[in-house]
Design a protein around this motif. Structure first.
Motif, mmCIF file in Angstrom:
data_model
loop_
_atom_site.group_PDB
_atom_site.id
_atom_site.type_symbol
_atom_site.label_atom_id
_atom_site.label_comp_id
_atom_site.label_asym_id
_atom_site.label_seq_id
_atom_site.Cartn_x
_atom_site.Cartn_y
_atom_site.Cartn_z
ATOM 1 N N ALA A 18 0.832 -1.204 0.000
ATOM 2 C CA ALA A 18 0.000 0.000 0.000
ATOM 3 C C ALA A 18 0.867 1.254 0.000
ATOM 4 O O ALA A 18 1.856 1.344 0.737
ATOM 5 N N TYR A 19 0.450 2.212 -0.814
ATOM 6 C CA TYR A 19 1.068 3.537 -0.840
ATOM 7 C C TYR A 19 -0.026 4.571 -0.619
ATOM 8 O O TYR A 19 -1.131 4.461 -1.175
ATOM 9 N N LEU A 20 0.294 5.551 0.207
ATOM 10 C CA LEU A 20 -0.639 6.642 0.461
ATOM 11 C C LEU A 20 -0.265 7.802 -0.448
ATOM 12 O O LEU A 20 0.860 8.306 -0.396
ATOM 13 N N HIS A 21 -1.208 8.222 -1.287
ATOM 14 C CA HIS A 21 -0.956 9.271 -2.273
ATOM 15 C C HIS A 21 -1.744 10.529 -1.921
ATOM 16 O O HIS A 21 -2.915 10.455 -1.528
ATOM 17 N N VAL A 45 -5.348 5.490 -1.310
ATOM 18 C CA VAL A 45 -4.488 4.322 -1.133
ATOM 19 C C VAL A 45 -4.458 3.548 -2.446
ATOM 20 O O VAL A 45 -5.501 3.294 -3.062
ATOM 21 N N SER A 46 -3.255 3.186 -2.857
ATOM 22 C CA SER A 46 -3.087 2.423 -4.094
ATOM 23 C C SER A 46 -1.884 1.509 -3.938
ATOM 24 O O SER A 46 -0.980 1.771 -3.135
ATOM 25 N N SER A 47 -1.865 0.430 -4.718
ATOM 26 C CA SER A 47 -0.694 -0.444 -4.737
ATOM 27 C C SER A 47 0.366 0.065 -5.705
ATOM 28 O O SER A 47 1.463 -0.494 -5.773
ATOM 29 N N ALA A 48 0.042 1.142 -6.432
ATOM 30 C CA ALA A 48 1.023 1.730 -7.345
ATOM 31 C C ALA A 48 1.976 2.626 -6.566
ATOM 32 O O ALA A 48 1.528 3.507 -5.825
ATOM 33 N N PRO A 49 3.294 2.437 -6.716
ATOM 34 C CA PRO A 49 4.249 3.277 -5.974
ATOM 35 C C PRO A 49 4.178 4.747 -6.370
ATOM 36 O O PRO A 49 4.451 5.621 -5.554
ATOM 37 N N GLN A 50 3.817 5.029 -7.624
ATOM 38 C CA GLN A 50 3.741 6.401 -8.101
ATOM 39 C C GLN A 50 2.468 6.591 -8.914
ATOM 40 O O GLN A 50 2.042 5.688 -9.641
ATOM 41 N N LEU A 51 1.854 7.756 -8.763
ATOM 42 C CA LEU A 51 0.726 8.154 -9.597
ATOM 43 C C LEU A 51 1.034 9.534 -10.158
ATOM 44 O O LEU A 51 1.584 10.385 -9.450
ATOM 45 N N PRO A 52 0.715 9.787 -11.409
ATOM 46 C CA PRO A 52 1.043 11.077 -12.027
ATOM 47 C C PRO A 52 0.459 12.250 -11.240
ATOM 48 O O PRO A 52 -0.722 12.266 -10.900
ATOM 49 N N ALA A 58 5.043 5.258 1.386
ATOM 50 C CA ALA A 58 4.803 3.831 1.590
ATOM 51 C C ALA A 58 4.222 3.590 2.979
ATOM 52 O O ALA A 58 4.646 4.207 3.963
ATOM 53 N N LEU A 59 3.238 2.684 3.063
ATOM 54 C CA LEU A 59 2.604 2.370 4.342
ATOM 55 C C LEU A 59 3.183 1.118 4.988
ATOM 56 O O LEU A 59 3.004 0.902 6.189
ATOM 57 N N GLY A 60 3.824 0.264 4.204
ATOM 58 C CA GLY A 60 4.428 -0.934 4.772
ATOM 59 C C GLY A 60 3.436 -2.022 5.110
ATOM 60 O O GLY A 60 3.740 -2.916 5.904
ATOM 61 N N VAL A 61 2.227 -1.953 4.546
ATOM 62 C CA VAL A 61 1.226 -3.007 4.725
ATOM 63 C C VAL A 61 0.646 -3.336 3.356
ATOM 64 O O VAL A 61 0.819 -2.593 2.385
ATOM 65 N N ASP A 62 -0.066 -4.441 3.293
ATOM 66 C CA ASP A 62 -0.725 -4.815 2.051
ATOM 67 C C ASP A 62 -1.910 -3.879 1.803
ATOM 68 O O ASP A 62 -2.620 -3.497 2.745
ATOM 69 N N ALA A 63 -2.125 -3.505 0.563
ATOM 70 C CA ALA A 63 -3.192 -2.567 0.235
ATOM 71 C C ALA A 63 -4.561 -3.085 0.657
ATOM 72 O O ALA A 63 -5.446 -2.307 1.026
ATOM 73 N N SER A 64 -4.748 -4.402 0.623
ATOM 74 C CA SER A 64 -6.047 -4.969 0.993
ATOM 75 C C SER A 64 -6.340 -4.829 2.482
ATOM 76 O O SER A 64 -7.478 -5.006 2.914
ATOM 77 N N GLN A 65 -5.310 -4.504 3.276
ATOM 78 C CA GLN A 65 -5.488 -4.361 4.719
ATOM 79 C C GLN A 65 -6.069 -3.005 5.106
ATOM 80 O O GLN A 65 -6.562 -2.828 6.216
ATOM 81 N N VAL A 66 -5.998 -2.025 4.211
ATOM 82 C CA VAL A 66 -6.441 -0.669 4.554
ATOM 83 C C VAL A 66 -7.960 -0.587 4.482
ATOM 84 O O VAL A 66 -8.570 -0.833 3.441
#
Length: 554
Positions: A18-21, A45-52, A58-66
């Motif tokens: 998970a990444y917090l954007h 929240v997205s599993s993509a490290p970067q969004l335009p 980075a959250l350090g957890v799986d995106a499905s956990q959020v």
């Protein structure tokens, strides 16, 4: 083979990390867990490290956990405990408000609080003997003070202080004691203490055993430092059993209540007025239909006000909508004040409204509607515009008790309002008094009237979740993350042990049923409490009476 399996697992894990954007609104993802901020930007929240166009953390957890995101204000810093509040029964839990309890700063001076009325101050007081002849022996324990004074020619006694400030009410210092000599009481403020002098209150006559002494007019209440108990010049002893501040009752003030249903006064005026008289209500805050800058039915309103006056009941028009604070609503809001002012100018004296009252609560607006940092500024701008439109007709505002420390806001309201109604929505008598005192003092300083309002209506239950910072070996289901300047609470579906932020564990939850806020369902307890509060609050010249919310349908 093992190396290949580990690499595949790592790739799989990274693919769903998970990444917090923090994104502009037009660049935010169209789905997934996200929340809109006050400035229009979006946390997602997205599993993509970067969004335009977005900033990522980075959250350090799986995106499905959020499960959900709850942004805090820039600068908010959670300490060991986080309290979250939300509606009961919501699945998943959706926080709507929060508290961030903070520890006292090392070396911080405790904030003084109002002296508790009618309470024995000796239980909490600090007692310090003084005198160059060292002729005083003091024993302070179990809420009592015992003094043994030797004979002497120099001033001696004890200083009595505590973590308090003196309210601006008419007060008397009451003492119960036994003595074999005449002791005296004095009070010192900052200025007199600097001169090593104090203001005389009076003597404790050994033959009486009790005394009630007026606080001197010259005493600076805001600068109060201590009470001084002086020994006589001859040897004497005294046991002080209690020392308390007692309010001196002033002029009784009318009890008021809000009537939010227009039909109550328009269609059933006799029933409403009969009920008000039975409940000793002497002022009604009613909702009046308007059309732009005029009262829609002036004759009907005039007839009701006249009839209420004949029953000894005053009438005030109340308005209530948080959107009134918005600049876009300013003109329409001002028109409402103009409508009441025009009505009063045209009405006969016995048909006039006592005042207009605005119950505008900007904190009820979503942050996306009005930036929290702008609330106070826009509230004062609204108040100034209403003051100009009122044309001399009394103008009051309804405010929450937790605005007590908004000094700039209250100073501004002192220039634009004729009074306040304070939503002191608590049921514990000591809390009611403690939260009321700063506003009663404000009114006394500025020559304004202050209603103290209590809640009697139904309050929806609320779920409180308590989180505490997880130790290194503990799992947690709340993650405190940061993206840009915005701290964010990330609620997780399941506890985890490792994250990229600070982890908190759920330590408990409880349902707040509203009994600490409202007297709903317990009207007899409220009826029994009202006379005591009215008597004590009348010691302030600013007290305008108690106002009851939700009382009509008890």
């Amino acid at each position: 083979m093992k190396a290949l399996l580990a690499a595949l697992l790592l790739m799989s894990s990274s693919a769903h990390a998970a990444y917090l954007h923090l994104c502009p609104a037009d660049a935010a993802p169209k789905d997934g867990v996200q929340v809109k901020l006050a400035d229009g930007s979006v946390l997602a929240v997205s599993s993509a490290p970067q969004l335009p166009g977005c900033r990522a953390s980075a959250l350090g957890v799986d995106a499905s956990q959020v499960e959900s995101l709850y942004p805090l204000a820039p600068g908010d810093t959670p300490a060991r405990t986080i309290l979250l509040y939300g509606a009961v029964g919501n699945k998943p839990f959706a926080p709507s408000s929060h508290d961030l309890p903070q520890p006292d700063r090392p070396g911080a001076v405790p904030q003084r609080r109002p002296v508790p009325l009618r309470a024995n101050l000796l239980g909490e007081a600090r007692v310090r003997p003084f005198g160059v002849e060292e002729r005083v022996r003091a024993e302070h324990a179990d809420g009592k003070l015992r003094l043994a004074c030797g004979a002497g020619t120099r001033a001696a006694g004890v200083l009595i202080d505590g973590p308090w400030q003196l309210p601006l009410a008419e007060l008397r210092l009451a003492a119960r004691y036994s003595a074999n000599g005449t002791f005296s009481l004095q009070a010192a403020d900052e200025a007199s203490a600097a001169r090593e002098t104090s203001h005389a209150l009076g003597d404790l006559d050994a033959a009486k055993g009790a005394a009630t002494l007026a606080l001197p007019a010259a005493l600076d209440r805001a600068g109060w430092r201590q009470f001084v108990l002086l020994c006589p010049s001859n040897a004497a002893t005294l046991t002080l059993d209690a020392l308390s501040l007692e309010p001196v009752p002033g002029k009784p003030q009318p009890r008021a209540t809000w009537i939010w249903e227009r039909a109550e006064w328009r269609d059933k005026p006799d029933a409403l007025l009969a009920w008000a008289r039975r409940e000793a209500v002497r002022e009604l805050f009613i909702v009046v239909p308007l059309e732009g800058a005029r009262v829609r039915e002036p004759d009907r309103l005039a007839a009701f006000v006249r009839r209420a006056g004949q029953a000894g009941i005053a009438v005030t028009a109340v308005e209530g909508d948080p959107h009134m604070v918005l600049p876009s609503q300013r003109a329409a809001t001002v028109d409402r004040a103009r409508a009441y002012a025009a009505y009063n100018r045209a009405a006969k004296p016995e048909e006039r409204l006592r005042a207009m009252q605005f119950d505008v609560e900007p904190y009820l607006l979503d942050d996306t509607v009005l930036d929290p940092d702008l609330r106070d500024r826009e509230y004062l701008a609204m108040a100034q515009a209403l003051h100009a439109a009122a044309g001399g007709m009394p103008l009051e505002f309804v405010v929450p008790f937790w605005w007590w420390d908004k000094r700039a806001l209250l100073d501004g309201l002192a220039k634009t309002s004729d009074g306040l109604a304070v939503m002191d929505y608590r049921t514990d008598p000591d809390q009611i008094v403690r939260f009321a005192v700063p506003f009663l003092d404000w009114g006394t300083r500025h020559g304004k009237g202050v209603h103290i309002a209590l809640e009697a209506g139904r309050v929806a239950p609320e779920l409180q979740r308590r989180y505490v910072r997880a130790d290194a070996d503990e799992s947690g289901s709340l993650l405190v993350a940061q993206v840009g300047k915005t701290p964010v609470l990330v609620l997780l579906r399941q506890p985890v042990k490792t994250t990229a932020g600070t982890l908190y564990r759920l330590s408990g939850e409880r349902t707040l049923d509203g009994s600490a806020t409202s007297f709903h369902g317990n009207p007899e307890r409220l009826r029994a409490l009202l006379p005591r509060l009215e008597r004590d609050f009348s010691a302030w010249s600013s007290f305008g009476g108690l106002a009851l919310h939700g009382w009509r349908w008890q």
